[in-house]
Design a protein around this motif. Structure first.
Motif, PDB file in Angstrom:
ATOM      1  N   PRO A 167      34.301  43.297  42.106  1.00  0.00           N
ATOM      2  CA  PRO A 167      33.207  42.321  41.991  1.00  0.00           C
ATOM      3  C   PRO A 167      33.714  40.920  41.674  1.00  0.00           C
ATOM      4  O   PRO A 167      33.321  39.947  42.337  1.00  0.00           O
ATOM      5  CB  PRO A 167      32.365  42.865  40.825  1.00  0.00           C
ATOM      6  CG  PRO A 167      32.697  44.308  40.752  1.00  0.00           C
ATOM      7  CD  PRO A 167      34.124  44.442  41.213  1.00  0.00           C
ATOM      8  N   ALA A 168      34.614  40.821  40.697  1.00  0.00           N
ATOM      9  CA  ALA A 168      35.128  39.507  40.305  1.00  0.00           C
ATOM     10  C   ALA A 168      35.893  38.868  41.462  1.00  0.00           C
ATOM     11  O   ALA A 168      35.740  37.678  41.748  1.00  0.00           O
ATOM     12  CB  ALA A 168      36.033  39.638  39.082  1.00  0.00           C
ATOM     13  N   LEU A 169      36.709  39.676  42.140  1.00  0.00           N
ATOM     14  CA  LEU A 169      37.521  39.155  43.235  1.00  0.00           C
ATOM     15  C   LEU A 169      36.641  38.656  44.380  1.00  0.00           C
ATOM     16  O   LEU A 169      36.824  37.547  44.893  1.00  0.00           O
ATOM     17  CB  LEU A 169      38.465  40.264  43.722  1.00  0.00           C
ATOM     18  CG  LEU A 169      39.743  39.820  44.421  1.00  0.00           C
ATOM     19  CD1 LEU A 169      40.530  38.875  43.543  1.00  0.00           C
ATOM     20  CD2 LEU A 169      40.580  41.037  44.794  1.00  0.00           C
ATOM     21  N   PHE A 222      33.506  37.773  44.234  1.00  0.00           N
ATOM     22  CA  PHE A 222      32.726  36.619  43.784  1.00  0.00           C
ATOM     23  C   PHE A 222      33.563  35.344  43.854  1.00  0.00           C
ATOM     24  O   PHE A 222      33.127  34.322  44.396  1.00  0.00           O
ATOM     25  CB  PHE A 222      32.242  36.857  42.348  1.00  0.00           C
ATOM     26  CG  PHE A 222      31.365  35.759  41.816  1.00  0.00           C
ATOM     27  CD1 PHE A 222      30.024  35.712  42.141  1.00  0.00           C
ATOM     28  CD2 PHE A 222      31.884  34.774  40.995  1.00  0.00           C
ATOM     29  CE1 PHE A 222      29.205  34.701  41.657  1.00  0.00           C
ATOM     30  CE2 PHE A 222      31.075  33.755  40.498  1.00  0.00           C
ATOM     31  CZ  PHE A 222      29.734  33.724  40.833  1.00  0.00           C
ATOM     32  N   ILE A 223      34.778  35.417  43.357  1.00  0.00           N
ATOM     33  CA  ILE A 223      35.596  34.204  43.287  1.00  0.00           C
ATOM     34  C   ILE A 223      36.008  33.746  44.688  1.00  0.00           C
ATOM     35  O   ILE A 223      36.097  32.545  44.962  1.00  0.00           O
ATOM     36  CB  ILE A 223      36.825  34.417  42.356  1.00  0.00           C
ATOM     37  CG1 ILE A 223      37.307  33.078  41.796  1.00  0.00           C
ATOM     38  CG2 ILE A 223      37.968  35.084  43.048  1.00  0.00           C
ATOM     39  CD1 ILE A 223      36.503  32.587  40.644  1.00  0.00           C
ATOM     40  N   ILE A 224      36.235  34.698  45.593  1.00  0.00           N
ATOM     41  CA  ILE A 224      36.601  34.305  46.958  1.00  0.00           C
ATOM     42  C   ILE A 224      35.430  33.604  47.637  1.00  0.00           C
ATOM     43  O   ILE A 224      35.575  32.536  48.226  1.00  0.00           O
ATOM     44  CB  ILE A 224      37.075  35.538  47.774  1.00  0.00           C
ATOM     45  CG1 ILE A 224      38.434  35.996  47.257  1.00  0.00           C
ATOM     46  CG2 ILE A 224      37.150  35.209  49.260  1.00  0.00           C
ATOM     47  CD1 ILE A 224      38.911  37.304  47.836  1.00  0.00           C
ATOM     48  N   MET A 255      32.893  32.077  46.254  1.00  0.00           N
ATOM     49  CA  MET A 255      32.479  30.821  45.626  1.00  0.00           C
ATOM     50  C   MET A 255      33.528  29.716  45.691  1.00  0.00           C
ATOM     51  O   MET A 255      33.189  28.549  45.530  1.00  0.00           O
ATOM     52  CB  MET A 255      32.105  31.059  44.156  1.00  0.00           C
ATOM     53  CG  MET A 255      30.945  31.990  43.946  1.00  0.00           C
ATOM     54  SD  MET A 255      29.406  31.411  44.682  1.00  0.00           S
ATOM     55  CE  MET A 255      28.918  30.177  43.504  1.00  0.00           C
ATOM     56  N   THR A 256      34.807  30.062  45.863  1.00  0.00           N
ATOM     57  CA  THR A 256      35.806  28.989  45.879  1.00  0.00           C
ATOM     58  C   THR A 256      36.522  28.835  47.222  1.00  0.00           C
ATOM     59  O   THR A 256      36.745  27.723  47.674  1.00  0.00           O
ATOM     60  CB  THR A 256      36.883  29.181  44.780  1.00  0.00           C
ATOM     61  OG1 THR A 256      37.629  30.363  45.060  1.00  0.00           O
ATOM     62  CG2 THR A 256      36.258  29.266  43.405  1.00  0.00           C
ATOM     63  N   GLN A 257      36.892  29.958  47.850  1.00  0.00           N
ATOM     64  CA  GLN A 257      37.674  29.845  49.068  1.00  0.00           C
ATOM     65  C   GLN A 257      36.809  29.462  50.274  1.00  0.00           C
ATOM     66  O   GLN A 257      37.208  28.653  51.100  1.00  0.00           O
ATOM     67  CB  GLN A 257      38.421  31.153  49.360  1.00  0.00           C
ATOM     68  CG  GLN A 257      39.212  31.677  48.190  1.00  0.00           C
ATOM     69  CD  GLN A 257      40.275  30.701  47.721  1.00  0.00           C
ATOM     70  OE1 GLN A 257      41.175  30.339  48.446  1.00  0.00           O
ATOM     71  NE2 GLN A 257      40.155  30.241  46.475  1.00  0.00           N
TER      72      GLN A 257
END
Lengths: 313, 264
Positions: free
Chosen positions: A35-37, A39-41, A43-45
């Motif tokens: 989930p964290a991975l 989400f971060i991809i 929202m940022t990548q």
């Protein structure tokens, strides 16, 4: 690298005796991470990729009909336009001077605080106060309560000390960039000081004692023992500081609104896209910031990694 | 002795602008604008009165909502991730950890335009939830990094005992791991709260009248009402108060958090 690998196998060996722990498969291990991975991809990548695409487009919201592929035009404009070049220069100047000055000050203060004395806790609390003021509020404080030529504290003190004929300079207009740098140094020195103090306090004291008994001077101890021990901490605080200061928006926005030749890249990008609505050019400038940050970040990651190796050793 | 005095002088010098801000905020406008300064002018609450009359509650509540909810979201996402990266690490866990950290180094301006355009397209502009999601992504890497270093200290034997007793993963996390890493969770939460509370650029671009946060309100407040020093100082102090209080209460945690858990 080698130590990290040994640490890992060490951990696996510890796990090995318990079959129960090994039962859970690779997916069960990965599941908590996903989930964290994801989400971060997302929202940022993804936004950055979109910025990259837009940077090659001719796209100004005021001229919607002219939208299309622009090749390297935006980048060519970023590097030839005097405003952008000035923004690049200001960003470098701002970052380097804030980081260097606050690092040197922070080191000096950390050394001052790395002794037992009456009220050490109170002084440390006073010291970290600047870092705890909300950045916009800090910028407002400097602009209005300190720098203001008519009733700011700086000119007030000049008058209080030298009488009514004291010089009353207009600090921001005279030296806009230095005014911003001073406000930022004030906020970032405590950050440098805190990390360096943590570094100083992790120093093995018995070795220092031994050196002192052997007749080494304070300066010799500082040069050949304290500084080498602090190296990683100095690098870490410099690089983390640089990553934050490169992105500074609040101070430039509040103190000068980017005027008087103080627009740095983040402010320039904000203005290009928010006010001028030139999406293509703003994105190209954004890509340039990323390339610059990657250069700093590579160094930062290397430092973080070496600290990390120490920890797992 | 001399060094002690020097330390005190430096400490007071650094705190002076903030002390000045607090003192000025309790003066009448006419006294606040005196040159040379009148330190002993009678105290007054006028600055605070004008500030609270200007309607700061919606933005303050927006800031509180955004900071608290994004912090909760960060912890919900970061805790399992940190677990997967430390206690029974997945393969290539160092690479994953550094990927997380590297996203923190991607400047916000590099993605702000697509974030704005997307929000515009789907109607999320001036919506606090969009800001909450962005703050979550902004703070997630720091939290993962910090929690990992705390989780790495949970003794393996305790986990093995739990697994022998047949405890499920959720139970192990909740009853065994969580209590041990509570200080780590608290400091990660503190850092995430502070960073969300302080953020200006995203809030300024993506919110407006409804979802505007305290820093956005602060910038607009000064320009729209002209310059009144006591009022500006009162406003700055009120907005900084939560961070000042939290930071003073947890000084030690701060170092660790700010250096992303790399320094213990």
């Amino acid at each position: 690298m080698a130590t990290a690998t040994t640490a890992r196998t060490g951990r696996d060996q510890l796990d090995a005796p318990s079959r129960a722990l090994q039962k859970s498969g690779a997916w069960a291990r990965r599941a908590p991470l996903l989930p964290a991975l994801a989400f971060i991809i997302v929202m940022t990548q993804v936004p950055f990729l979109a910025t990259l695409v837009i940077s090659f487009m001719n796209w100004n919201a005021y001229y919607p009909d002219e939208r299309g592929f622009a090749g390297f035009d935006n980048f060519a404009r970023v590097f030839t336009d005097t405003n952008t070049r000035s923004a690049v220069l200001v960003t470098i100047l701002l970052t380097v001077s804030v980081v260097v000055v606050s690092l040197v000050l922070g080191l000096a203060i950390a050394l001052l605080l790395d002794r037992k004395f009456a009220g050490r806790g109170a002084v440390r609390t006073l010291m970290i106060t600047p870092f705890l003021v909300v950045p916009v509020a800090a910028a407002l404080l400097w602009k209005h309560a300190l720098y203001n030529p008519e009733y700011g504290l700086l000119n007030g003190l000049l008058k209080a000390v030298f009488g009514d004929n004291a010089p009353q300079p207009d600090w921001i207009t005279n030296n806009p960039l230095i005014a911003i740098i001073a406000a930022l140094v004030w906020q970032w020195t405590p950050f440098m000081m805190l990390i360096l103090l943590a570094g100083l306090q992790s120093r093995p004291l018995d070795v220092v004692e031994a050196a002192r008994i052997d007749g080494a001077s304070s300066w010799q101890i500082f040069r050949s023992m304290t500084l080498p021990h602090l190296r990683q901490y100095i690098e870490l605080s410099a690089l983390l500081g640089a990553i934050y200061v490169v992105q500074n928006f609040d101070h430039v926005f509040t103190i000068t609104s980017g005027g008087l030749g103080t627009a740095n890249l983040p402010y320039f990008i904000y203005q290009t896209f928010y006010t001028a609505q030139d999406y293509g050019r703003a994105s190209a400038a954004g890509v340039v910031v990323v390339i610059g940050t990657i250069l700093i970040a590579t160094a930062a990651l290397r430092t973080a990694f070496s600290l990390f190796k120490e920890e797992t050793r | 002795m001399l060094l002690t005095a020097a330390a005190w002088v430096v400490g007071i010098l650094f705190a002076l602008p903030v002390l000045w801000m607090i003192l000025t905020s309790f003066h009448k406008e006419t006294d606040a604008a005196k040159n040379p300064p009148d330190v002993f002018a009678p105290l007054s609450l006028d600055g605070y009165r004008t500030f609270f009359d200007a309607g700061p509650w919606p933005p303050l509540l927006n800031s509180l909502t955004a900071s608290i909810l994004s912090t909760v979201l960060v912890l919900l996402l970061a805790f399992p991730a940190a677990y997967a990266l430390s206690i029974r690490p997945v393969k290539k866990w160092t690479d994953v950890l550094f990927f997380f950290l590297s996203t923190k180094m991607l400047p916000i301006v590099a993605g702000i335009l697509p974030l704005y355009l997307f929000a515009q397209k789907v109607g999320l502009l001036d919506n606090i939830w969009w800001l909450i999601l962005l703050y979550t992504s902004m703070n997630l890497p720091i939290a993962v990094w910090m929690l990992r270093s705390f989780l790495a200290e949970v003794p393996v034997e305790m986990l093995e005992a739990a697994s022998v007793d047949g405890a499920s993963l959720t139970r192990t996390l909740k009853d065994i791991v969580a209590p041990v890493v509570m200080p780590g969770i608290a400091s990660a939460a503190l850092i995430c709260f502070i960073f969300s509370w302080n953020e200006l650029l995203l809030a300024r671009v993506l919110t407006g009248t409804v979802a505007g946060t305290a820093p956005v309100f602060l910038t607009g407040f000064v320009t729209s009402q002209g310059l009144f020093l006591a009022k500006v100082c009162a406003a700055s102090f009120v907005v900084s108060l939560p961070v000042l209080a939290a930071g003073f209460a947890a000084q030690d945690k701060l170092v660790q958090g700010l250096s992303m858990g790399a320094v213990k």
